[in-house]
Design an enzyme around this catalytic site. Structure first.
Site, PDB file in Angstrom:
ATOM      1  N   SER A   1      33.140  24.078  49.892  1.00 27.41           N
ATOM      2  CA  SER A   1      32.943  24.148  51.341  1.00 27.41           C
ATOM      3  C   SER A   1      33.363  25.503  51.857  1.00 27.41           C
ATOM      4  O   SER A   1      34.092  26.248  51.195  1.00 27.41           O
ATOM      5  CB  SER A   1      33.743  23.046  52.050  1.00 27.41           C
ATOM      6  OG  SER A   1      35.136  23.246  51.861  1.00 27.41           O
ATOM      7  N   GLN A   2      32.893  25.824  53.052  1.00 30.08           N
ATOM      8  CA  GLN A   2      33.299  27.055  53.713  1.00 30.08           C
ATOM      9  C   GLN A   2      33.551  26.768  55.180  1.00 30.08           C
ATOM     10  O   GLN A   2      32.719  26.149  55.852  1.00 30.08           O
ATOM     11  CB  GLN A   2      32.228  28.139  53.578  1.00 30.08           C
ATOM     12  CG  GLN A   2      32.579  29.416  54.338  1.00 30.08           C
ATOM     13  CD  GLN A   2      31.642  30.566  54.030  1.00 30.08           C
ATOM     14  OE1 GLN A   2      31.033  30.618  52.967  1.00 30.08           O
ATOM     15  NE2 GLN A   2      31.517  31.497  54.964  1.00 30.08           N
ATOM     16  N   GLY A   3      34.709  27.199  55.658  1.00 27.47           N
ATOM     17  CA  GLY A   3      35.045  27.050  57.059  1.00 27.47           C
ATOM     18  C   GLY A   3      35.029  28.403  57.754  1.00 27.47           C
ATOM     19  O   GLY A   3      34.487  29.370  57.219  1.00 27.47           O
ATOM     20  N   ALA A   4      35.634  28.464  58.915  1.00 26.40           N
ATOM     21  CA  ALA A   4      35.645  29.704  59.690  1.00 26.40           C
ATOM     22  C   ALA A   4      36.543  30.764  59.070  1.00 26.40           C
ATOM     23  O   ALA A   4      36.335  31.960  59.266  1.00 26.40           O
ATOM     24  CB  ALA A   4      36.103  29.415  61.119  1.00 26.40           C
TER      25      ALA A   4
ATOM     26  N   ASP B   1      46.894  21.576  62.383  1.00 25.70           N
ATOM     27  CA  ASP B   1      45.528  21.042  62.295  1.00 25.70           C
ATOM     28  C   ASP B   1      45.579  19.613  61.776  1.00 25.70           C
ATOM     29  O   ASP B   1      44.953  19.274  60.772  1.00 25.70           O
ATOM     30  CB  ASP B   1      44.680  21.928  61.380  1.00 25.70           C
ATOM     31  CG  ASP B   1      43.195  21.606  61.461  1.00 25.70           C
ATOM     32  OD1 ASP B   1      42.765  20.962  62.442  1.00 25.70           O
ATOM     33  OD2 ASP B   1      42.447  22.005  60.542  1.00 25.70           O
TER      34      ASP B   1
END
Length: 234
Positions: free
Chosen positions: A23-26, A142
């Site tokens: 996955s890739q987030g910000a 978070d």
């Protein structure tokens, strides 16, 4: 296009690790890989092209080190977290234990009709885990059901593992801890319909377990009020 090129170049950098992008987030990419013969997770922060490269590298290096320290501190106070294998500050990567399991988010989606006992066990586990963090002045930053894992085969037990400390920090302020809880409440209500009772149970167990819960729960009411005003007036 820039993002795709960056991902491909990064994967090619560790052929021996057999890294696969998950996955890739910000702020970061997550890979599964093999590290020192063990199945591992690699969290890699990437550079932002809109920031000055020297400033960006310095900022990200600090964040990688800070996240690793917070994971280690959480482990030392008795919170279950992935074991860190290696911190590569130069390349902005944390190599850590790969844990087979399911997120609390997915568990609740897959099991919409938990028994009273199952709900109570889950709420107790979440509430007491957060209280342990907060009592040691650790604010996760978070708190969502996506950042809590249940080990495979232990979905109905109290084996909760906290992940993703990328926004965590140290604070003694009741305000910061209350905001942590408010973020979790919003995550529950937006992702899991009809979960109000479950979250109230989480707060009950948090209050019972934490030595400092009185000020935090009192502040939570104020944070909620501000949140409602923001929703009403924009």
């Amino acid at each position: 296009e820039y993002g795709l090129v960056a991902i491909m170049n990064t994967i090619e950098e560790f052929p021996d690790l057999k890294a696969t992008l998950v996955s890739q987030g910000a702020e970061a990419r997550i890979y599964t890989a093999t590290f020192m013969g063990k199945k591992a997770i690699i969290k890699e922060r990437f550079l932002k092209i809109y920031r000055h490269p020297v400033l960006d590298k310095k900022l990200n290096t600090r964040r990688v080190s800070a996240e690793a320290r917070m994971i280690d501190k959480s482990r030392k106070v008795g919170v279950s977290v992935p074991c860190i294998y290696f911190v590569d500050s130069n390349n902005l990567r944390i190599y850590m234990e790969h844990i087979e399991g399911i997120t609390v988010k997915q568990h609740l989606i897959d099991n919409k009709n938990l028994s009273a006992e199952e709900s109570t066990n889950l709420a107790r586990c979440i509430g007491t885990t957060i209280s342990r963090l907060h009592d040691e002045e650790i604010v996760h930053g978070d708190l969502t059901t996506s950042n809590m894992l249940l080990k495979a085969g232990h979905e109905n037990s109290t084996a909760l593992i906290m992940i993703d400390f990328g926004l965590s920090f140290t604070s003694r302020l009741a305000e910061d801890k209350a905001v942590d809880l408010y973020v979790l409440e919003r995550a529950f209500l937006s992702t899991h319909p009809n979960s109000e009772n479950l979250f109230e149970q989480v707060l009950k167990f948090y209050g019972d377990a934490s030595k400092k819960s009185s000020a935090v729960l009192s502040r939570l009411e104020q944070v909620r009020l501000r949140g409602r005003k923001k929703l009403a007036f924009g």
